[in-house]
Design a protein around this motif. Structure first.
Motif, PDB file in Angstrom:
ATOM      1  N   SER A  23       0.456  -0.754  -0.119  1.00  0.00           N
ATOM      2  CA  SER A  23       0.135   0.510  -0.215  1.00  0.00           C
ATOM      3  C   SER A  23       0.719   1.072   0.153  1.00  0.00           C
ATOM      4  CB  SER A  23      -0.729  -0.226   1.666  1.00  0.00           C
ATOM      5  OG  SER A  23      -1.606  -1.309   1.126  1.00  0.00           O
ATOM      6  N   CYS A  24      -0.105   2.114  -0.292  1.00  0.00           N
ATOM      7  CA  CYS A  24       1.107   3.758  -0.247  1.00  0.00           C
ATOM      8  C   CYS A  24       1.220   3.890   0.601  1.00  0.00           C
ATOM      9  CB  CYS A  24       0.121   4.609  -1.026  1.00  0.00           C
ATOM     10  SG  CYS A  24       1.060   5.984  -0.921  1.00  0.00           S
ATOM     11  N   THR A  25       2.554   4.921   1.400  1.00  0.00           N
ATOM     12  CA  THR A  25       2.156   5.005   2.926  1.00  0.00           C
ATOM     13  C   THR A  25       2.328   6.528   2.863  1.00  0.00           C
ATOM     14  OG1 THR A  25       4.422   5.206   2.276  1.00  0.00           O
ATOM     15  CG2 THR A  25       3.389   2.977   3.578  1.00  0.00           C
TER      16      THR A  25
ATOM     17  N   ASN B 275      -5.286   0.293  -5.105  1.00  0.00           N
ATOM     18  CA  ASN B 275      -3.407   0.357  -4.607  1.00  0.00           C
ATOM     19  C   ASN B 275      -2.484   0.949  -5.827  1.00  0.00           C
ATOM     20  OD1 ASN B 275      -2.011  -2.151  -2.668  1.00  0.00           O
ATOM     21  ND2 ASN B 275      -1.772  -0.581  -3.568  1.00  0.00           N
TER      22      ASN B 275
ATOM     23  N   PRO C  87      -2.749   5.916   7.104  1.00  0.00           N
ATOM     24  CA  PRO C  87      -1.793   4.576   6.434  1.00  0.00           C
ATOM     25  C   PRO C  87       0.209   4.910   7.416  1.00  0.00           C
ATOM     26  CG  PRO C  87      -0.745   6.453   4.406  1.00  0.00           C
ATOM     27  CD  PRO C  87      -2.385   6.786   5.546  1.00  0.00           C
ATOM     28  N   LYS C  88       0.038   6.793   7.591  1.00  0.00           N
ATOM     29  CA  LYS C  88       1.055   6.919   8.867  1.00  0.00           C
ATOM     30  C   LYS C  88       1.513   6.757  10.145  1.00  0.00           C
ATOM     31  CE  LYS C  88       1.480  10.840   5.461  1.00  0.00           C
ATOM     32  NZ  LYS C  88       1.136  12.165   5.752  1.00  0.00           N
ATOM     33  N   PRO C  89       2.355   5.593  10.577  1.00  0.00           N
ATOM     34  CA  PRO C  89       2.944   5.524  11.565  1.00  0.00           C
ATOM     35  C   PRO C  89       2.967   6.377  12.430  1.00  0.00           C
ATOM     36  CG  PRO C  89       4.588   4.756  10.201  1.00  0.00           C
ATOM     37  CD  PRO C  89       3.720   5.286   9.128  1.00  0.00           C
TER      38      PRO C  89
ATOM     39  N   PRO D 133      -8.617   5.409   0.015  1.00  0.00           N
ATOM     40  CA  PRO D 133      -7.373   4.052   0.400  1.00  0.00           C
ATOM     41  C   PRO D 133      -7.273   2.863  -0.040  1.00  0.00           C
ATOM     42  CG  PRO D 133      -7.052   5.530   1.898  1.00  0.00           C
ATOM     43  CD  PRO D 133      -8.297   5.772   1.437  1.00  0.00           C
ATOM     44  N   SER D 134      -6.579   2.550  -0.578  1.00  0.00           N
ATOM     45  CA  SER D 134      -6.401   0.501  -0.445  1.00  0.00           C
ATOM     46  C   SER D 134      -6.394  -0.042   0.401  1.00  0.00           C
ATOM     47  CB  SER D 134      -5.991   0.297  -1.711  1.00  0.00           C
ATOM     48  OG  SER D 134      -4.363   0.411  -0.915  1.00  0.00           O
ATOM     49  N   HIS D 135      -5.840   0.571   1.172  1.00  0.00           N
ATOM     50  CA  HIS D 135      -5.660  -0.259   2.083  1.00  0.00           C
ATOM     51  C   HIS D 135      -6.599  -0.326   3.196  1.00  0.00           C
ATOM     52  CE1 HIS D 135      -3.940   3.680   3.421  1.00  0.00           C
ATOM     53  NE2 HIS D 135      -4.884   3.770   4.697  1.00  0.00           N
TER      54      HIS D 135
ATOM     55  N   TYR E 170      -7.602   9.398  -1.311  1.00  0.00           N
ATOM     56  CA  TYR E 170      -6.160   9.158  -2.480  1.00  0.00           C
ATOM     57  C   TYR E 170      -6.585   9.288  -3.584  1.00  0.00           C
ATOM     58  CZ  TYR E 170      -2.776   7.717   0.790  1.00  0.00           C
ATOM     59  OH  TYR E 170      -1.650   7.534   1.592  1.00  0.00           O
TER      60      TYR E 170
ATOM     61  N   ARG F 294      -9.786  -2.549   2.069  1.00  0.00           N
ATOM     62  CA  ARG F 294      -9.505  -3.643   1.695  1.00  0.00           C
ATOM     63  C   ARG F 294     -10.255  -3.732   3.919  1.00  0.00           C
ATOM     64  NH1 ARG F 294      -4.448  -3.175  -0.691  1.00  0.00           N
ATOM     65  NH2 ARG F 294      -4.749  -4.651  -2.222  1.00  0.00           N
TER      66      ARG F 294
END
Lengths: 171, 211
Positions: free
Chosen positions: A35-37, A86, B10-12, B70-72, B65, B75
């Motif tokens: 995945s894009c981060t 994705n 998605p950023k930690p 966004p894809s994550h 996105y 899902r």
């Protein structure tokens, strides 16, 4: 060159579509895509190329080489499937980080001079009217952001039907 | 009420989604049990899924996105749909932020989440969509309700009140109270150019074709 992005099993895709490898570049799911981060590395570290090296890092450059981008995706809630999305998420290096104003909205400036055409085939049974409307809005917005010359959205119940739709035009 | 909040960034580390969640949490904590799940830290455990599937209120926070979810996050939402929810009265709220200036560019992602609600059989609550998402945490030292933080304050007050009352509301799209032309210049001179310099790249390098 046609750039084709799909979410089908490769065997199924080849059986349905029969695209040749010389004029077409096919992006499919080999199970390795990350995945894009949201790191923006494709803009400020390695401009034009994603920093995640999983075989999908050059998607933005591939868009720049494509006369036509063809997307075959199961419809999820009025959008692309997770794999296809994705690939698109990982393709923002096709654009620059800088902004322009178009139709009184901000959008990213183009990195490349090409103008591709975007054809999206959504498949899936029981796609609702609301989902179709969402999907049409989405592809139109993608068309504006990717600065495409034209776009088209088609809905079919099955991938096989999508295959028959495109066979004459894109084989 | 049991409230599950999904941080879909998605950023930690620091993210705009996380920052807006932090602003909302004190406004919706009283009398409620809150759980925050950060999906960037890998797959959730079975027990965490069970809690989400049994919550009264679900808040989905994520960045936009390519004009959509966004894809994550997609899902994750597909997995939730497959697992199902214990109650069909769970109310869904949504916080979306995007990198463009206009909050209204989040409207398609809102439509997607509404479609997801129908698929999962849950009740739609409200969406708030913030433009200039990268800028919002940079305004943290300016008091809420003042200057560029005027709109976000009003929006969060209304949104939090709706969550507390488990009520539906009009979707609200907003941007920082700041001139768009200035934001556009600042994005280049205060964000992209300095970040490029930190990577030993020139302005010209940023325009390079991909290799």
């Amino acid at each position: 060159m046609n750039l084709i992005v799909h979410d089908l099993e490769n065997l199924t895709f080849n059986k349905i579509f029969n695209f040749n490898d010389r004029e077409n570049y096919i992006i499919s799911d080999n199970g390795s895509i990350k995945s894009c981060t949201g790191c923006f590395g494709c803009w400020i570290k390695t401009p034009g190329t994603c920093v995640i090296k999983d075989g999908y890092e050059n998607t933005g450059r591939l868009f720049s080489k494509a006369d036509n981008v063809l997307i075959f995706s199961r419809c999820y809630y009025g959008g692309y499937s997770p794999f296809v999305k994705n690939v698109l998420d990982r393709s923002i290096s096709y654009l620059l980080p800088f902004f322009k104003i178009k139709n009184n909205e901000t959008h990213h400036k183009q990195r490349y001079k090409n103008k591709t055409r975007l054809y999206v085939y959504f498949y899936g049974e029981q796609v609702t009217q609301d989902e179709m409307e969402t999907a049409r809005n989405l592809v139109r917005a993608n068309g504006i952001n990717f600065n495409v010359a034209e776009y088209k959205v088609v809905f079919t119940d099955t991938a096989e039907q999508a295959g028959r739709e495109v066979a004459a035009q894109w084989k | 009420m049991e409230i599950s909040i999904i941080n879909g960034s998605p950023k930690p580390g620091h993210s705009t989604s996380g920052y807006i969640i932090d602003l909302i949490v004190p406004r919706i904590s009283e009398g409620n049990i809150l759980e925050i799940y950060n999906i960037s830290r890998g797959n959730l455990q079975e027990g965490q899924f069970v809690k989400i599937q049994n919550c009264d209120v679900l808040v989905l926070a994520f960045p936009l996105y390519v004009d959509s979810i966004p894809s994550h996050m997609l899902r994750f939402m597909a997995e939730l749909e497959e697992r199902g929810f214990a109650s069909k009265n769970t109310m869904v709220y949504c916080i979306i932020n995007n990198g463009f200036f206009e909050g209204k560019q989040n409207r398609i992602a809102t439509m997607q989440v509404k479609n997801w609600c129908k698929r999962t059989g849950l009740v739609w609550g409200q969406a708030i969509g913030a433009g200039a998402g990268e800028m919002i945490p940079m305004l943290k030292d300016i008091p809420m309700g003042h200057g560029p933080n005027k709109s976000i304050f009003n929006v969060l007050e209304c949104f939090s009140a709706n969550i507390m009352g488990k009520k539906a509301g009009e979707d609200i799209y907003f941007s920082p109270d700041w001139p768009r032309w200035l934001w556009k210049i600042q994005a280049s001179f205060c964000v992209w150019y300095p970040r490029a310099r930190a990577n030993k790249l020139t302005k010209r390098d940023l325009y390079a074709a991909g290799k």
